[in-house]
Design a protein around this motif. Structure first.
Motif, PDB file in Angstrom:
ATOM      1  N   ALA A 218       0.949  -1.200   0.062  1.00 27.27           N
ATOM      2  CA  ALA A 218      -0.086  -0.084   0.036  1.00 27.27           C
ATOM      3  C   ALA A 218       0.906   1.188   0.090  1.00 27.27           C
ATOM      4  O   ALA A 218       0.640   2.409  -0.694  1.00 27.27           O
ATOM      5  N   ILE A 219       1.725   1.438   0.874  1.00 25.69           N
ATOM      6  CA  ILE A 219       2.636   2.434   0.719  1.00 25.69           C
ATOM      7  C   ILE A 219       3.461   2.737  -0.542  1.00 25.69           C
ATOM      8  O   ILE A 219       3.660   3.683  -1.139  1.00 25.69           O
ATOM      9  N   MET A 220       4.070   1.610  -1.197  1.00 27.55           N
ATOM     10  CA  MET A 220       4.527   1.674  -2.236  1.00 27.55           C
ATOM     11  C   MET A 220       3.644   2.246  -3.311  1.00 27.55           C
ATOM     12  O   MET A 220       3.946   3.067  -3.981  1.00 27.55           O
TER      13      MET A 220
ATOM     14  N   LEU B 142       3.414   6.108  -2.677  1.00 28.98           N
ATOM     15  CA  LEU B 142       4.356   6.727  -2.998  1.00 28.98           C
ATOM     16  C   LEU B 142       4.514   6.842  -4.821  1.00 28.98           C
ATOM     17  O   LEU B 142       4.941   8.051  -5.130  1.00 28.98           O
ATOM     18  N   ILE B 143       4.202   5.870  -5.314  1.00 25.37           N
ATOM     19  CA  ILE B 143       4.405   5.798  -6.867  1.00 25.37           C
ATOM     20  C   ILE B 143       3.280   6.721  -7.539  1.00 25.37           C
ATOM     21  O   ILE B 143       3.748   7.426  -8.463  1.00 25.37           O
TER      22      ILE B 143
ATOM     23  N   ALA C 157     -10.075  -2.802   4.303  1.00 16.03           N
ATOM     24  CA  ALA C 157     -10.244  -1.982   2.968  1.00 16.03           C
ATOM     25  C   ALA C 157     -10.126  -0.564   3.241  1.00 16.03           C
ATOM     26  O   ALA C 157      -9.473   0.453   2.770  1.00 16.03           O
ATOM     27  N   LEU C 158     -10.997  -0.126   4.272  1.00 15.62           N
ATOM     28  CA  LEU C 158     -11.144   1.092   4.709  1.00 15.62           C
ATOM     29  C   LEU C 158      -9.704   1.703   5.320  1.00 15.62           C
ATOM     30  O   LEU C 158      -9.340   2.636   4.942  1.00 15.62           O
TER      31      LEU C 158
ATOM     32  N   LEU D 229      -4.868   4.866   4.625  1.00 19.84           N
ATOM     33  CA  LEU D 229      -3.461   4.864   4.377  1.00 19.84           C
ATOM     34  C   LEU D 229      -2.764   5.483   3.233  1.00 19.84           C
ATOM     35  O   LEU D 229      -2.180   6.576   2.996  1.00 19.84           O
ATOM     36  N   VAL D 230      -3.495   4.951   2.041  1.00 23.82           N
ATOM     37  CA  VAL D 230      -3.048   5.144   0.644  1.00 23.82           C
ATOM     38  C   VAL D 230      -3.403   6.983   0.226  1.00 23.82           C
ATOM     39  O   VAL D 230      -2.306   7.492  -0.087  1.00 23.82           O
TER      40      VAL D 230
END
Length: 489
Positions: free
Chosen positions: A62-64, A67-68, A118-119, A124-125
């Motif tokens: 999710a973090i990747m 960031l992308i 999912a929430l 986070l994203v």
């Protein structure tokens, strides 16, 4: 040099030394970047994995993704800052407008609502993208000032030293507060500690950028240079962006830095896992570790000028990268082989600190020099295109950095998953084989990624002589253009 036609030729800034006061105010704004990097690279994966309770591999993915996705915003921000037309110039309006929204978004990132997976992942994203985009609105125009403030080959490296000094100061200050205050009682899995962590970061980030902008205002608050009109509209602008970002020096430098920032993302994401589960540091020792990292920044700050003057930026960067890889790999390979004294329950903190000092000092040196090399790309591009695109180049550099950091965090999450690292684990309660495999996997990835980047960096074509020759040609051409006499960004 490219024919600029009827467009005035913008002279590069004089190759002059800058007042120390200006360098300090310029670098001060990087505190915000350091705090953001500390949060994303050191605590965000741990927070959503061990505190919120999501799988580490899922959080890393999710973090990747965030960031992308956010990285594609950077070139747009860079181009917009290059084209901003105000009486205060191209950069200051961004530095005054972005900090307060950034502080609010930072608080939201660390306050996920209760709900399903999912929430939480969506929260986070979404907020990760907003935070990093707002940081870019602060950092891109700020760092774009470096090639505008001076054309001197060495002075640009000095400016970058101050940026890194304050960037690391910000990151380490919040790190020391986290270990020594916010998480001192209950450790890094204490939910209550993260509110104080987020609030302190928000205040420091907004304050640093605003103080930096005010401190530079008198020097840089000048009307923006004129921009050419584009008969082709957005299509013509996009074509110019492609042409600018196709510069050979830029591409080689970005490709090399891709691997360095990927390694940095992996290392930072695994920091809390290494400190707690591999080295068994107490909270006091973690504070000492944060202070040690600050000492490495000071050591790099002191040694970089002489090293760059003696070897040149590219060769000095390659040497520093080689030293960093050697000592980092030796440390974790020694752990895997069982030759560190005190294993497995009390590994030597002295040896770990000593090798970390050498590896991190060299790693910071590599990063400072590569950033300074990016400033020199501006004139190389101007000689080809007739345009100065400071914002676009550094935005492209940040684009790469975010993609690489995201990939590094993703790989860190996968390494933890491959190692079968348990959720909710406590230091001293994880199987020794899992910890050993973690150390070995990190060593292999570190060496493979790092050496590839150094091999690519050898192809960077700009050195001191070519830069100074290019500055002389551009300055001479500007003096011959009566429409642009004395004009520079």
């Amino acid at each position: 040099m490219a024919d600029a036609g009827a467009e005035p030729i913008i002279a590069p800034p004089p190759a002059e030394r800058l007042p120390v006061r200006l360098k300090i105010f310029h670098g001060f704004g990087s505190i915000a970047y350091g705090i953001k990097e500390n949060g994303f690279a050191t605590f965000l994966l741990l927070f959503y994995n061990q505190v919120v309770g999501l799988d580490a591999g899922l959080v890393g993915t999710a973090i990747m993704f965030a960031l992308i996705a956010d990285a594609f915003v950077d070139p747009v921000i860079g181009e917009l800052t290059d084209r901003t037309q105000t009486r205060w110039g191209r950069r200051l309006p961004w530095l005054y407008g972005a900090p307060i929204p950034l502080a609010i978004a930072w608080m939201m990132l660390w306050s996920p609502p209760e709900g399903g997976t999912a929430l939480t992942i969506g929260w986070l994203v979404g907020w990760a993208i907003v935070v990093r985009s707002l940081v870019s609105m602060c950092e891109v125009p700020s760092v774009a000032l470096v090639p505008e403030l001076t054309g001197d080959y060495d002075e640009r490296t000095i400016l970058m030293r101050y940026r890194f000094l304050f960037g690391w100061t910000g990151g380490l200050l919040i790190l020391i507060l986290a270990y020594g205050v916010f998480f001192r009682a209950a450790g890094e899995t204490d939910p209550d500690g993260y509110y104080a962590y987020a609030l302190s970061g928000a205040v420091l980030m907004a304050g640093a950028v605003l103080v930096s902008a005010l401190g530079q205002h008198k020097r840089v608050a000048k009307p923006s240079p004129p921009q050419p009109r584009h008969s082709g509209g957005l299509r013509a602008i996009a074509r110019e962006m492609r042409q600018t970002l196709s510069n050979r020096a830029f591409l080689w430098l970005v490709f090399a830095a891709l691997f360095a920032f990927m390694n940095q993302g992996i290392a930072f994401s695994l920091t809390n896992y290494f400190l707690g589960f591999v080295w068994h540091l107490t909270q006091t020792e973690k504070v000492a570790y944060g202070l040690l990292l600050f000492v490495t920044m000071v050591a790099a700050f002191v040694t970089i000028p002489a090293l760059a003057k003696r070897l040149g930026k590219r060769e000095a960067a390659i040497l520093a990268g080689s030293i960093s890889i050697t000592f980092s790999a030796a440390l974790y390979l020694s752990y895997y082989l069982g030759v560190i004294p005190g294993l497995p329950d009390s590994p030597s903190v002295v040896i770990m600190f000593a090798m970390t000092f050498l590896a991190n000092t060299a790693a910071i040196t590599l990063m400072v020099l590569s950033s300074s090399m990016m400033a020199d790309v501006v004139e190389a591009s101007q000689a080809e295109t007739g345009r100065r695109s400071e914002g676009l180049f550094f935005a492209g550099y940040f684009f790469m950095q975010k993609c690489a950091t995201g990939a590094g965090i993703f790989l860190a999450g996968q390494i933890l998953s491959w190692s079968s690292f348990p959720i909710g684990a406590m230091p001293g309660q994880v199987d020794a084989q899992v910890i050993s495999n973690l150390a070995l996997s990190y060593t292999i990835v570190l060496v493979a990624v790092g050496l590839t980047g150094l091999l690519v960096l050898r192809r960077f074509p700009i050195d001191r002589a070519s830069h100074e020759q290019r500055l002389a040609i551009l300055s001479g051409a500007a003096r011959m253009d009566p429409d642009a006499e004395g004009m520079h960004p």
